[in-house]
Write an enzyme that holds these catalytic residues in place. Structure first.
Site, mmCIF file in Angstrom:
data_model
loop_
_atom_site.group_PDB
_atom_site.id
_atom_site.type_symbol
_atom_site.label_atom_id
_atom_site.label_comp_id
_atom_site.label_asym_id
_atom_site.label_seq_id
_atom_site.Cartn_x
_atom_site.Cartn_y
_atom_site.Cartn_z
ATOM 1 C CB CYS A 58 0.459 8.833 8.665
ATOM 2 S SG CYS A 58 -1.444 7.878 9.164
ATOM 3 N N GLY A 91 -4.873 4.168 3.424
ATOM 4 C CA GLY A 91 -3.790 3.752 2.494
ATOM 5 C C GLY A 91 -4.372 3.046 1.586
ATOM 6 C CG HIS A 103 -4.480 -2.032 11.330
ATOM 7 N ND1 HIS A 103 -4.833 -1.225 10.761
ATOM 8 C CD2 HIS A 103 -3.212 -2.216 10.095
ATOM 9 C CE1 HIS A 103 -4.456 -0.870 9.270
ATOM 10 N NE2 HIS A 103 -3.827 -1.439 9.432
ATOM 11 N N GLY A 161 -6.958 -0.732 2.425
ATOM 12 C CA GLY A 161 -8.153 1.011 3.176
ATOM 13 C C GLY A 161 -8.454 1.709 3.898
ATOM 14 C CD GLU A 219 6.382 6.938 5.291
ATOM 15 O OE1 GLU A 219 6.764 6.350 6.396
ATOM 16 O OE2 GLU A 219 6.770 8.204 4.201
ATOM 17 C CB VAL A 220 4.685 3.262 10.405
ATOM 18 C CG1 VAL A 220 5.059 4.753 11.037
ATOM 19 C CG2 VAL A 220 4.595 2.073 11.589
ATOM 20 N NE ARG A 277 -0.772 -0.168 4.994
ATOM 21 C CZ ARG A 277 0.382 1.431 5.457
ATOM 22 N NH1 ARG A 277 0.630 1.897 4.529
ATOM 23 N NH2 ARG A 277 0.682 1.140 6.588
ATOM 24 N N GLY A 278 0.307 2.722 -0.076
ATOM 25 C CA GLY A 278 0.885 3.523 0.425
ATOM 26 C C GLY A 278 0.610 3.811 1.453
#
Length: 225
Positions: A181, A152, A90, A163, A86-87, A83-84
Site C-alpha cells: 500500500c 481499494g 493477494h 473492495g 497502491e500495490v 481501483r484506487g
C-alpha cells in the site's frame, strides 16, 4: 462506531462464496456485475468472498517504485487495475471481499463507504476479542500497529467494485517483494499471529454477518456466475 442504516433492512444482498479463483477471472466477473447494475439499478447488490492464487495488483495511479522487482522481467503475476490505492498482494489464506453495491441506495459518499468497509473488518476482529484500529490519513484496518486489512475501491455511476483483503492465514513472504500500500514504516500482519488455528472458511461467515449488520441488509446466499 459507524452505525448501520435502518432504512435498508429490506434490501437484499446476494452473498456468494467462492474458493480459489484466478484474479483476472474475478475481475472480469466484477466488471460484468457492475455493467449489469449500471443498466438495471433494480438488481440486487452482491458480496463475493473468495481467495486468489498469488498475484500483485496496482491501483490505476500506483507507483511501480513500490515493487521490489522489475515488473517487465517479473516471474510474478502482476496486474494494474482501475481501483484506487497502491500495490498490494493477494494469495491463499487471504480473504478477499468484492461488494457490488449501488451507493445511491445507501449514501453517495466514497469516504463514508470506505469507513463502512473498515467497520466491517473491525467488527469481525471483535468477534475474536481483537481490537481493530483505524489510522488517520490511511485506509485499512490495523492490529497492534500491523496492517491486517487493505481496502481499494472503484465506483462507476455509484456502483462499487473491488473492495477489501483481510490477511487471515496467508504465507506472508509475498509481501516482502513490495512496499504494501506504499506504506514503508508500518508492517503488515495476519490474524494467524494472534489466532494460530484460524481459517478463511470460518472467517467468511463472520465477514458476511458483519457486512450485513454494517450496511443494514438481508443476506441471501446465491450462486452467481
Amino acid at each position: 462506531m459507524i452505525h448501520s442504516n435502518e432504512p435498508h433492512k429490506n434490501r437484499c444482498l446476494l452473498y456468494n462464496q467462492e474458493g480459489l479463483m484466478p484474479y483476472l477471472q474475478a475481475h472480469r466477473w466484477q466488471r460484468s456485475l457492475v455493467t449489469e447494475r449500471i443498466y438495471d439499478t433494480s438488481l440486487d447488490d452482491v458480496l463475493i468472498l473468495l481467495e486468489h492464487p498469488p498475484v500483485y495488483t496496482l491501483g490505476q495511479g500506483a507507483n511501480s517504485d513500490f515493487l521490489k522487482f522489475d515488473i517487465d522481467k517479473s516471474q510474478y503475476d502482476v496486474h494494474r487495475v482501475e481501483r484506487g490505492g497502491e500495490v498490494t498482494y493477494h494469495c491463499p489464506g487471504q480473504l478477499v471481499g468484492y461488494p457490488i453495491l449501488n451507493l445511491q441506495s445507501y449514501c453517495k459518499d466514497l469516504h463514508w463507504y470506505l469507513r463502512q468497509l473498515e467497520e466491517v473488518i473491525i467488527r469481525v476482529l471483535a468477534v475474536y476479542g481483537l481490537q481493530g484500529e483505524r489510522i488517520p490519513a490511511f485506509t485499512g484496518v490495523w492490529l497492534e500497529g500491523r496492517k491486517v486489512a487493505a481496502i481499494g475501491i472503484k465506483v462507476s455511476r455509484w456502483i462499487t467494485m473491488h473492495g477489501f483483503a483481510l490477511n487471515v492465514c496467508p504465507d506472508m513472504t509475498g509481501f516482502e517483494r513490495i512496499v504494501p500500500c506504499g506504506i514503508s514504516n508500518k508492517p503488515v500482519g495476519s490474524l494467524a499471529e494472534w489466532i494460530p488455528e484460524i481459517t478463511c472458511q470460518e472467517v467468511r461467515f463472520y465477514v458476511a454477518q458483519c457486512f450485513a449488520e454494517v450496511f443494514g441488509v438481508q443476506l441471501v446466499e446465491s450462486v452467481l456466475q
